[in-house]
Design a protein around this motif. Structure first.
Motif, PDB file in Angstrom:
ATOM      1  N   THR B  91      41.071  12.764   7.801  1.00 22.52           N
ATOM      2  CA  THR B  91      40.560  12.731   6.590  1.00 22.52           C
ATOM      3  C   THR B  91      39.245  12.133   6.734  1.00 22.52           C
ATOM      4  O   THR B  91      38.828  11.607   7.773  1.00 22.52           O
ATOM      5  N   VAL B  92      38.450  12.288   5.690  1.00 20.62           N
ATOM      6  CA  VAL B  92      36.995  11.912   5.683  1.00 20.62           C
ATOM      7  C   VAL B  92      37.014  10.234   6.006  1.00 20.62           C
ATOM      8  O   VAL B  92      36.057   9.856   6.710  1.00 20.62           O
ATOM      9  N   THR B  93      37.692   9.479   5.387  1.00 21.49           N
ATOM     10  CA  THR B  93      37.942   8.119   5.429  1.00 21.49           C
ATOM     11  C   THR B  93      38.097   7.668   6.853  1.00 21.49           C
ATOM     12  O   THR B  93      37.425   7.065   7.721  1.00 21.49           O
ATOM     13  N   ASN B  94      39.139   8.652   7.597  1.00 19.90           N
ATOM     14  CA  ASN B  94      39.523   8.197   9.067  1.00 19.90           C
ATOM     15  C   ASN B  94      38.477   8.558   9.972  1.00 19.90           C
ATOM     16  O   ASN B  94      38.258   8.024  10.869  1.00 19.90           O
ATOM     17  N   ASN B  95      37.783   9.828   9.633  1.00 19.53           N
ATOM     18  CA  ASN B  95      36.508  10.214  10.509  1.00 19.53           C
ATOM     19  C   ASN B  95      35.629   9.120  10.678  1.00 19.53           C
ATOM     20  O   ASN B  95      35.145   8.629  11.455  1.00 19.53           O
ATOM     21  N   VAL B  96      35.101   8.654   9.366  1.00 22.73           N
ATOM     22  CA  VAL B  96      34.192   7.485   9.365  1.00 22.73           C
ATOM     23  C   VAL B  96      34.736   6.024   9.960  1.00 22.73           C
ATOM     24  O   VAL B  96      34.087   5.533  10.575  1.00 22.73           O
ATOM     25  N   GLY B  97      35.979   6.251   9.708  1.00 24.58           N
ATOM     26  CA  GLY B  97      36.452   4.745  10.219  1.00 24.58           C
ATOM     27  C   GLY B  97      36.782   4.734  11.684  1.00 24.58           C
ATOM     28  O   GLY B  97      37.173   3.805  12.338  1.00 24.58           O
ATOM     29  N   TYR B  98      36.498   5.835  12.464  1.00 23.67           N
ATOM     30  CA  TYR B  98      36.995   6.100  13.761  1.00 23.67           C
ATOM     31  C   TYR B  98      36.417   5.135  14.719  1.00 23.67           C
ATOM     32  O   TYR B  98      36.898   4.460  15.683  1.00 23.67           O
ATOM     33  N   GLY B  99      34.824   4.804  14.257  1.00 22.31           N
ATOM     34  CA  GLY B  99      34.216   4.004  15.073  1.00 22.31           C
ATOM     35  C   GLY B  99      34.761   2.572  15.152  1.00 22.31           C
ATOM     36  O   GLY B  99      35.096   2.312  16.247  1.00 22.31           O
ATOM     37  N   PRO B 100      34.833   2.094  13.953  1.00 19.61           N
ATOM     38  CA  PRO B 100      35.396   0.644  13.900  1.00 19.61           C
ATOM     39  C   PRO B 100      36.686   0.739  14.604  1.00 19.61           C
ATOM     40  O   PRO B 100      37.238  -0.298  15.115  1.00 19.61           O
ATOM     41  N   ARG B 101      37.547   1.744  14.369  1.00 18.25           N
ATOM     42  CA  ARG B 101      39.035   1.658  14.701  1.00 18.25           C
ATOM     43  C   ARG B 101      38.964   1.657  16.402  1.00 18.25           C
ATOM     44  O   ARG B 101      39.653   0.835  16.987  1.00 18.25           O
ATOM     45  N   VAL B 102      38.237   2.202  17.133  1.00 15.90           N
ATOM     46  CA  VAL B 102      37.974   2.253  18.591  1.00 15.90           C
ATOM     47  C   VAL B 102      37.267   0.915  18.914  1.00 15.90           C
ATOM     48  O   VAL B 102      37.355   0.593  20.084  1.00 15.90           O
ATOM     49  N   HIS B 103      36.699   0.137  18.150  1.00 13.87           N
ATOM     50  CA  HIS B 103      36.123  -1.140  18.432  1.00 13.87           C
ATOM     51  C   HIS B 103      37.046  -2.192  17.911  1.00 13.87           C
ATOM     52  O   HIS B 103      36.625  -3.426  17.577  1.00 13.87           O
ATOM     53  N   GLU B 128      39.671  11.073   0.514  1.00 17.05           N
ATOM     54  CA  GLU B 128      40.802  11.538   0.924  1.00 17.05           C
ATOM     55  C   GLU B 128      40.858  13.133   1.622  1.00 17.05           C
ATOM     56  O   GLU B 128      41.989  13.386   1.783  1.00 17.05           O
ATOM     57  N   MET B 129      39.702  13.650   1.563  1.00 19.01           N
ATOM     58  CA  MET B 129      39.743  15.060   1.819  1.00 19.01           C
ATOM     59  C   MET B 129      39.794  15.228   3.152  1.00 19.01           C
ATOM     60  O   MET B 129      39.347  14.079   4.089  1.00 19.01           O
ATOM     61  N   PHE B 130      40.140  16.459   3.944  1.00 19.90           N
ATOM     62  CA  PHE B 130      39.964  16.871   5.190  1.00 19.90           C
ATOM     63  C   PHE B 130      38.594  17.493   5.233  1.00 19.90           C
ATOM     64  O   PHE B 130      38.307  18.244   4.212  1.00 19.90           O
ATOM     65  N   PRO B 131      37.870  17.453   6.495  1.00 24.33           N
ATOM     66  CA  PRO B 131      36.591  18.180   6.530  1.00 24.33           C
ATOM     67  C   PRO B 131      36.452  19.592   6.184  1.00 24.33           C
ATOM     68  O   PRO B 131      35.656  20.230   5.812  1.00 24.33           O
ATOM     69  N   SER B 132      37.645  20.360   6.566  1.00 26.46           N
ATOM     70  CA  SER B 132      37.679  21.781   6.145  1.00 26.46           C
ATOM     71  C   SER B 132      37.606  22.239   4.460  1.00 26.46           C
ATOM     72  O   SER B 132      37.371  23.105   4.010  1.00 26.46           O
ATOM     73  N   GLU B 133      37.971  21.025   3.688  1.00 22.37           N
ATOM     74  CA  GLU B 133      37.804  21.079   2.447  1.00 22.37           C
ATOM     75  C   GLU B 133      36.354  20.601   1.850  1.00 22.37           C
ATOM     76  O   GLU B 133      36.119  20.845   0.578  1.00 22.37           O
ATOM     77  N   LEU B 134      35.442  20.283   2.535  1.00 25.26           N
ATOM     78  CA  LEU B 134      34.269  20.061   2.116  1.00 25.26           C
ATOM     79  C   LEU B 134      33.424  21.253   2.498  1.00 25.26           C
ATOM     80  O   LEU B 134      33.601  21.993   3.339  1.00 25.26           O
ATOM     81  N   CYS B 135      32.145  21.366   1.808  1.00 26.48           N
ATOM     82  CA  CYS B 135      31.336  22.249   2.023  1.00 26.48           C
ATOM     83  C   CYS B 135      30.034  21.809   3.264  1.00 26.48           C
ATOM     84  O   CYS B 135      30.388  20.680   3.311  1.00 26.48           O
ATOM     85  N   GLY B 136      29.272  22.629   3.860  1.00 28.64           N
ATOM     86  CA  GLY B 136      28.712  22.236   4.804  1.00 28.64           C
ATOM     87  C   GLY B 136      27.714  21.083   4.809  1.00 28.64           C
ATOM     88  O   GLY B 136      27.765  20.082   5.641  1.00 28.64           O
ATOM     89  N   GLY B 137      26.980  20.965   3.534  1.00 28.03           N
ATOM     90  CA  GLY B 137      26.256  19.691   3.557  1.00 28.03           C
ATOM     91  C   GLY B 137      26.793  18.560   3.377  1.00 28.03           C
ATOM     92  O   GLY B 137      26.598  17.477   4.028  1.00 28.03           O
ATOM     93  N   GLU B 138      28.081  18.655   2.744  1.00 26.33           N
ATOM     94  CA  GLU B 138      28.914  17.347   2.610  1.00 26.33           C
ATOM     95  C   GLU B 138      29.439  16.862   4.177  1.00 26.33           C
ATOM     96  O   GLU B 138      29.558  15.708   4.290  1.00 26.33           O
ATOM     97  N   GLN B 139      29.939  18.014   4.759  1.00 24.67           N
ATOM     98  CA  GLN B 139      30.340  17.695   5.852  1.00 24.67           C
ATOM     99  C   GLN B 139      29.262  16.838   6.871  1.00 24.67           C
ATOM    100  O   GLN B 139      29.651  15.940   7.496  1.00 24.67           O
TER     101      GLN B 139
END
Lengths: 554, 361
Positions: B91-103, B128-139
């Motif tokens: 999800t969007v949150t997990n994408n953004v949280g990936y850096g902190p997660r591997v730290h 809570e959305m998945f990247p494929s549910e966002l438009c290009g700019g949001e992604q």
């Protein structure tokens, strides 16, 4: 020109195209699908026979239960080992550049095209403790358990399927995902494990199903391996049980037909249910991959450990796959030559095999390509999807069960003369090779943007011309690949052949007979295996040549 | 706080030299754009900074520390990819949280940091959305948030906007600069879009064929480019071929091929030199005398008319007139043109010819 014009006009008519399509689908249903699962009807029409011959006979029931448990135990363990050893290999083949990669690539494919009968003999001599008369002193001779021997053998020819399916998916996964993970601070191992691996699902399903199906189906190599191992008497897998009972049913006791039908039904149903379950389970289950261990994973990402992983992967390939397949070549030096070799018989069996494989491939192409086009480009949605799913059935059903089902469908499971026998063998081989051509071509057509054909149509081409001039050149290499796969599978098949006509004169069957029937002639069998391997190898080089060229043209 | 220093960096693939002995220094907190046509080596260069590829020769320093042998994950950078590369299975949150997660941040800290940066790019409601549910700019905004969430002070942007629609692209570039400046990051931004480079950067580095042509602020590069390639590539320009016939402080004269004269304010070249004069279209005006020009095309641009003509000197000329005056010009008409002498820039005529000197590959 005018006549050609008129012919084009005629075959482009809607009614003609619809009729042709209906014909192709009819063929698919009545020659491939229905014969494959026809045996299921036996349970309804002849339940009494099953009841009296099988269910009330505890000896047969024990044999059946043991054989089926053995089959699934072997298939499961083999698939697990294939996955664990195949994953790092897929990584090496897709992500690494090294000298000799093309050679490794060819070697991995090798067991795919060699008839399993030849592989079975080779691997059994390499691993197994052979009876006194055929000990090859160069072999390891360490394995005495038939179960373990069959696991080792099935790894040899199923491993390439796993590596191929996993590599195909890995190639599709953008490497930028991993790079992105690393810019965010993940070590290579962490990135691969948390990002790439979860994206593997589709490839995993294909790989698992291919390996399971291949292992569950395998007959020729299994029969030979068991015959070459001392102390394996009474050990059976589902297919070898069918194989043995078919011979009895055809010669001495027709009552065994009910037993055969029962085993076939069990195998088909369990296999189909298992495949559906795998599809569902692998898609649903989320592995608990969330946790990361940055420090240990960083340690494992560098220096000694990746090298250890890569080298042990290569050692696995060499020791578990390649050595057992090539071991047969040493037999020429070790075995005592026999003078009684029936080389005329082997020659005619090779001609028989090639005739069957040739006819099978031609039919597959003529009727498989149109079906593939329909699946990939069909205008309606529902029917192509249904057919697409059905195409997989003959790939999943163990070929021995498929063969028995087919003989039940066409001749009621009775013995037939050799001409009808050849026809039946051809039909059986079409049933399990047809999906290979359809799968390959469907995949290729789906890759091609329909805009190419649409452009041709806007330029005035009729559908048939658009296909021939535009689409066909683009998918030619996949059609060839499918054709050669079908050809080599037909050439190497034992289980289906023997379940249709247990004494059919194919080359793999010739080798099986040399090893299992008195007077046994292991020297001739080894030579015959080597010749078959050589022929298969030439075929595979042809396959690589054509597919490579196809890739270069794109 | 990170500076970036490249010293004699070369990247060579077989016989192809992708980057050729590049020296560059980027100061702390500076927003630098590497601008160049496709194939000029700009993406290769930023990848070498990130450690995605290792330079064949030369050294990369980040924060005055030599990066030789330092893997990507230890360079403490944020990297935004042209193809966005959001993890499709998270999800969007997990994408953004990936850096902190591997730290090794705790689960709560991961979510908290993710939300903080999603708020920064104003996408908290999509968490809570998945990247494929966002438009290009949001992604791409999520991808930016993901790159920032590691707390890295050096942000590398690899053509971050070129996969997006024109309108979204324009909106996002201001957003980008606003965020980066607010967080005080050092930023290297790679693009082939000169308008984008002009509007976001403190400084632009123009690259061509693996090497740096020149660097300067957007205003410098637009008004007084040092190289004729820059003059042509950054913004639009007219190029006139001629000779210096008269040279004095503040007023020199260039004679064109038909004998007509262009007056220029500054000229570094000697009398008699073969030169090229570059004048932007907005500094060419119709007048009662000057270059005789036949109009070949008039183009309506919305807020002005672009007039294209062929001068008697056989140089193509483009100039702009207000919408209200559009009806005064038509195809085939003959007009006389003057140039703003302060806006004209004079270059030695390149030996290989103008076409070769401004060619994009």
């Amino acid at each position: 020109m005018a006549r050609l014009e008129r012919v084009l006009e005629f075959i482009s008519r809607r009614s003609i195209r619809k009729g042709w399509l209906a014909l192709v689908i009819l063929f698919f249903l009545s020659f491939v699908i229905i014969p494959t699962i026809f045996v299921l009807t036996y349970a309804f029409t002849n339940w009494d026979a099953i009841n009296s011959v099988v269910l009330s006979d505890p000896v047969k029931m024990t044999m059946i239960t043991n054989a089926i448990i053995n089959s699934f135990e072997i298939a499961g363990l083999v698939t697990l080992i294939d996955f664990m050893a195949g994953l790092p290999m897929a990584w090496i083949m897709v992500r690494k550049k090294f000298r000799g990669k093309a050679l490794v690539d060819t070697l991995i494919d090798m067991p795919l095209v060699v008839p399993t009968a030849a592989l079975g003999f080779s691997a059994a001599l390499f691993w197994g403790i052979a009876p006194g008369d055929i000990v090859n002193p160069l072999g390891l001779g360490v394995v005495s358990s038939p179960l373990l021997l069959l696991i080792l053998l099935h790894i040899v020819f199923s491993y390439p399927y796993m590596v191929r399916s996993l590599s195909a998916i890995l190639e599709q996964i953008d490497q930028n995902y991993e790079t992105a993970g690393r810019t965010l601070g993940a070590s290579p191992l962490t990135a691969a494990r948390t990002i790439t691996l979860p994206l593997f699902r589709a490839g995993l399903v294909t790989g698992i199903i291919l390996c399971l199906a291949r292992s569950l189906s395998e007959t020729g190599g299994t029969v030979i391996a068991l015959a070459t191992l001392s102390g394996s008497k009474g050990f059976n897998t589902g297919p070898t049980l069918i194989d043995g009972w078919k011979a009895i049913a055809q010669t001495t006791d027709p009552n065994y037909n009910a037993a055969l039908a029962f085993v076939s039904i069990l195998l088909i149903i369990i296999a189909l249910v298992l495949m559906v379950l795998i599809r569902v389970v692998v898609k649903r289950v989320h592995l608990p991959m969330g946790k990361v261990w940055p420090r240990p994973e960083k340690l494992l990402s560098r220096g000694f450990f990746p090298k250890l992983k890569d080298s042990s992967t290569m050692v696995f390939l060499a020791v578990m796959v390649l050595l057992p397949s090539f071991f047969i070549f040493t037999c020429v030096f070790v075995f005592n030559p026999t003078s009684s070799g029936n080389w005329g018989g082997f020659g005619s069996s090779i001609i028989y095999s090639f005739t069957v494989a040739g006819v099978v491939t031609l039919v597959d192409l003529a009727l498989g390509v149109p079906l593939a086009l329909y699946i990939a480009r069909g205008r309606s949605k529902r029917l192509p999807e249904v057919i697409d799913t059905m195409v997989n059935i003959p790939l999943i059903v163990p070929t021995a069960a498929l063969g028995y089902s087919l003989s039940l469908f066409w001749v009621g499971g009775n013995a037939v003369n050799s001409d009808v026998g050849m026809l039946l063998v051809i039909l059986a081989h079409i049933a399990f090779t047809y999906p290979l051509v359809v799968r390959n071509v469907t995949g290729a057509v789906e890759e091609v943007d329909p805009a190419f054909e649409e452009t041709a149509r806007t330029l005035g081409a009729k559908p048939i011309q658009a296909f021939r001039r535009v689409l066909l050149p683009m998918i030619k290499s996949s059609i060839l690949a499918g054709a050669i796969m079908a050809f080599t599978r037909s050439l190497g098949e034992t289980g289906a052949t023997r379940a249709v006509v247990s004494n059919a004169n194919t080359a793999p069957n010739f080798i099986v007979t040399l090893i299992t029937k008195a007077p046994k002639d292991f020297y001739s069998a080894a030579l015959a295996c080597i010749i078959l391997i050589a022929i298969s190898y030439v075929l595979m080089l042809g396959l690589r040549y054509f597919t490579r060229r196809g890739k270069g043209a794109n | 706080m990170p500076t970036v220093q490249l010293s004699k960096v070369s990247v060579i693939y077989g016989s192809v030299v992708a980057v050729d002995e590049v020296d560059l220094r980027i100061e702390d907190g500076e927003y630098v754009t590497i601008l160049g046509p496709s194939g000029c080596g700009k993406t290769t260069l930023i990848r070498a900074i990130a450690g995605i590829l290792v330079p064949t020769r030369g050294e990369v320093f980040i924060g005055e520390k030599n990066m030789k042998g330092v893997p990507i994950e230890e360079r403490d950078i944020g990297y935004v990819f042209q193809n966005i590369a959001l993890f499709p299975n998270m999800t969007v949150t997990n994408n953004v949280g990936y850096g902190p997660r591997v730290h090794e941040k705790s689960k709560e800290a991961q979510v908290e940091i993710a939300h903080k940066y999603l708020e920064l790019v104003k996408l908290l409601e999509k968490m809570e959305m998945f990247p494929s549910e966002l438009c290009g700019g949001e992604q791409q905004k999520v991808s930016l948030a993901r790159a920032l969430a590691t707390g890295a002070k050096l942000l590398l942007l690899d053509e971050p906007l070129s996969a997006l629609d024109a309108r979204v692209r324009v909106d996002l570039r201001y957003e980008l600069r606003r965020l980066v400046k607010r967080l005080g990051l050092t930023t290297v931004h790679v693009t082939h879009d000169q308008e984008e480079a002009m509007s976001v950067s403190d400084r632009i580095v123009v690259m061509r064929a693996g090497g740096i042509v020149e660097t300067g602020t957007p205003a410098q590069l637009y008004t007084r480019p040092l190289d004729i390639f820059t003059a042509n590539f950054v913004g639009e320009t007219n190029l006139f071929e001629g000779w210096v016939t008269h040279r004095e402080e503040g007023k020199s004269a260039i004679e064109l091929r038909d004998g007509s004269i262009i007056d220029v304010a500054t000229c570094e070249c000697a009398e008699g030199d073969a030169v090229v004069v570059s004048v932007r279209p907005e500094f060419v005006f119709p007048f009662t005398e000057g270059m005789r020009t036949r109009i070949t095309q008039t183009i309506y641009m919305g807020n002005y008319w672009r007039i294209v003509g062929m001068a008697a000197s056989e140089d193509t000329v483009e100039f702009d007139v207000p919408v209200a005056e559009g009806n005064l010009y038509h195809e085939g008409q003959e007009v006389y043109l003057m140039v703003n002498r302060k806006a004209a820039v004079v270059y030695q005529r390149p030996r290989e010819g103008i076409a070769e000197a401004v060619k994009l590959e």
